[in-house]
Design a protein around this motif. Structure first.
Motif, mmCIF file in Angstrom:
data_model
loop_
_atom_site.group_PDB
_atom_site.id
_atom_site.type_symbol
_atom_site.label_atom_id
_atom_site.label_comp_id
_atom_site.label_asym_id
_atom_site.label_seq_id
_atom_site.Cartn_x
_atom_site.Cartn_y
_atom_site.Cartn_z
ATOM 1 N N ASN A 222 0.842 -1.188 0.000
ATOM 2 C CA ASN A 222 0.000 0.000 0.000
ATOM 3 C C ASN A 222 0.882 1.244 0.000
ATOM 4 O OD1 ASN A 222 0.214 1.398 2.763
ATOM 5 N ND2 ASN A 222 -0.292 -0.681 3.409
ATOM 6 N N GLN B 73 0.830 5.430 1.304
ATOM 7 C CA GLN B 73 0.152 6.441 2.081
ATOM 8 C C GLN B 73 0.710 7.816 1.715
ATOM 9 O OE1 GLN B 73 0.285 5.440 6.302
ATOM 10 N NE2 GLN B 73 0.085 3.256 5.849
ATOM 11 N N TYR C 266 1.109 11.842 3.243
ATOM 12 C CA TYR C 266 1.091 12.692 4.429
ATOM 13 C C TYR C 266 1.367 14.133 4.009
ATOM 14 C CZ TYR C 266 1.472 8.432 7.265
ATOM 15 O OH TYR C 266 1.240 7.206 7.863
ATOM 16 N N GLN D 151 2.783 17.851 5.663
ATOM 17 C CA GLN D 151 3.432 18.517 6.789
ATOM 18 C C GLN D 151 3.382 20.024 6.545
ATOM 19 O OE1 GLN D 151 7.619 17.563 7.326
ATOM 20 N NE2 GLN D 151 7.566 18.069 9.486
ATOM 21 N N HIS E 164 4.099 18.774 11.989
ATOM 22 C CA HIS E 164 4.539 17.398 11.824
ATOM 23 C C HIS E 164 3.691 16.733 10.748
ATOM 24 C CE1 HIS E 164 1.325 17.429 14.873
ATOM 25 N NE2 HIS E 164 0.955 16.287 14.335
ATOM 26 N N PRO E 165 4.177 15.627 10.165
ATOM 27 C CA PRO E 165 3.400 14.953 9.114
ATOM 28 C C PRO E 165 2.050 14.470 9.627
ATOM 29 C CG PRO E 165 5.677 14.189 9.123
ATOM 30 C CD PRO E 165 5.487 15.002 10.361
ATOM 31 N N PHE F 3 -1.415 12.276 8.349
ATOM 32 C CA PHE F 3 -1.920 11.315 7.372
ATOM 33 C C PHE F 3 -3.030 11.931 6.532
ATOM 34 C CE2 PHE F 3 -3.066 7.249 5.698
ATOM 35 C CZ PHE F 3 -4.452 7.171 5.706
ATOM 36 N N GLN G 16 -4.702 6.490 2.284
ATOM 37 C CA GLN G 16 -3.995 5.253 1.982
ATOM 38 C C GLN G 16 -4.616 4.636 0.731
ATOM 39 O OE1 GLN G 16 -2.733 2.197 5.021
ATOM 40 N NE2 GLN G 16 -4.364 1.016 4.068
ATOM 41 N N PHE H 147 4.469 14.151 1.526
ATOM 42 C CA PHE H 147 5.279 12.941 1.518
ATOM 43 C C PHE H 147 4.433 11.753 1.098
ATOM 44 C CE2 PHE H 147 9.107 14.351 3.632
ATOM 45 C CZ PHE H 147 8.714 15.376 4.470
ATOM 46 N N ASN I 275 4.971 -3.510 9.172
ATOM 47 C CA ASN I 275 4.493 -2.305 9.842
ATOM 48 C C ASN I 275 5.363 -1.089 9.582
ATOM 49 O OD1 ASN I 275 2.277 -3.546 11.201
ATOM 50 N ND2 ASN I 275 3.769 -4.582 12.481
ATOM 51 N N LYS I 276 6.402 -1.268 8.783
ATOM 52 C CA LYS I 276 7.347 -0.186 8.541
ATOM 53 C C LYS I 276 6.991 0.535 7.253
ATOM 54 C CE LYS I 276 11.566 -1.154 7.260
ATOM 55 N NZ LYS I 276 12.999 -1.484 7.147
ATOM 56 N N LEU I 277 7.145 1.850 7.251
ATOM 57 C CA LEU I 277 6.941 2.642 6.048
ATOM 58 C C LEU I 277 8.275 3.217 5.585
ATOM 59 C CD1 LEU I 277 3.781 4.764 6.989
ATOM 60 C CD2 LEU I 277 3.867 2.740 5.511
ATOM 61 N N PHE J 12 9.517 6.419 3.650
ATOM 62 C CA PHE J 12 9.030 7.719 3.212
ATOM 63 C C PHE J 12 9.818 8.222 2.013
ATOM 64 C CE2 PHE J 12 5.865 9.372 6.156
ATOM 65 C CZ PHE J 12 5.905 8.413 7.147
ATOM 66 N N GLY J 13 9.109 8.897 1.109
ATOM 67 C CA GLY J 13 9.770 9.610 0.036
ATOM 68 C C GLY J 13 10.445 10.855 0.579
ATOM 69 N N THR J 14 11.195 11.517 -0.271
ATOM 70 C CA THR J 14 11.950 12.695 0.145
ATOM 71 C C THR J 14 11.072 13.936 0.283
ATOM 72 O OG1 THR J 14 12.575 12.900 -2.174
ATOM 73 C CG2 THR J 14 14.206 11.958 -0.683
#
Lengths: 114, 110
Positions: free
Chosen positions: B31, B33, B35, B37, B42-43, B45, B48, B88, B96-98, B100-102
């Protein structure tokens, strides 16, 4: 609403000091994460934890350690702070359900190491 | 390891213009997601996407997930000053880990 809190918004430390960054979440989430955010590099994962006393290295664990003694609390430790650890540190939590593994972030701690 | 690239890094638009940011993963994702910011924040959500080829809309925001589940885009129609911030994407490989893009920093000028 999920609430993730971090112990400090701003922190200034000296090179060589031991630094503790604390994060607390109130939604009984299993997973907790520590990221650092630097301009142009996005969010980079330092460590994460999927259960109490469990931890896994992220992409940039060098120079950091973590502690998770209670489900709601996840601490990031800089054993001997260095200037290249000056950054914004973000904590996040998420439930373990993969259908809803949205991450909820704390406000961040801007750490400056002199 | 999994890498997620995002372009452009910065985008300045005039209010009312459209904006698009693109996200590409080195591996197939379970999947993706998105976000947002806000400056000084802060980021948070946004959405998804799970299915291949999925398209979702939130008011002026349109999110797409590629057929191969390796890329995604966010399109904002008729930008407003409230859209300012960094967007992002974050890819999940199934755990459970994402990753992230830059991020794409959007500035909107009146």
């Amino acid at each position: 609403d999920v609430k993730v809190t971090q112990s400090s918004r701003y922190l200034v430390k000296r090179t060589g000091e031991k630094v503790f960054l604390e994060c607390v979440q109130d939604m009984d989430h299993e997973n907790m994460f520590w990221y650092r955010q630097d301009p142009g590099l996005g969010l980079r994962l330092i460590y994460f934890s999927y259960d109490v006393k469990m931890k896994e290295k992220g992409d940039i664990p060098e120079g950091y350690s973590v502690s998770r003694e209670k489900k709601e609390r996840f601490s990031l430790i800089l054993e001997s702070a260095s200037t290249n650890q000056t950054s914004m540190y973000l904590c996040a939590s998420s439930p373990s359900d993969p259908r809803t593994d949205t991450q909820y972030f704390g406000p961040g701690t801007r750490l400056t190491v002199l | 390891g999994q890498q997620v690239m995002q372009i452009p890094q910065y985008q300045h638009v005039q209010e009312g213009e459209d904006f698009t940011t693109y996200c590409n993963s080195s591996t197939t994702l379970s999947n993706i997601q998105w976000y947002k910011q806000r400056p000084g924040g802060h980021p948070v959500f946004l959405i998804q996407l799970v299915k291949s080829g999925e398209v979702k809309k939130q008011k002026r925001l349109t999110f797409q997930f590629g057929e191969a589940k390796k890329n995604s885009s966010l399109h904002i129609t008729a930008t407003q000053t409230t859209d300012v911030g960094t967007y992002f994407c974050a890819g999940s490989g199934g755990g459970n880990k994402l990753t992230f893009g830059t991020g794409t920093q959007l500035k909107v000028e009146l």
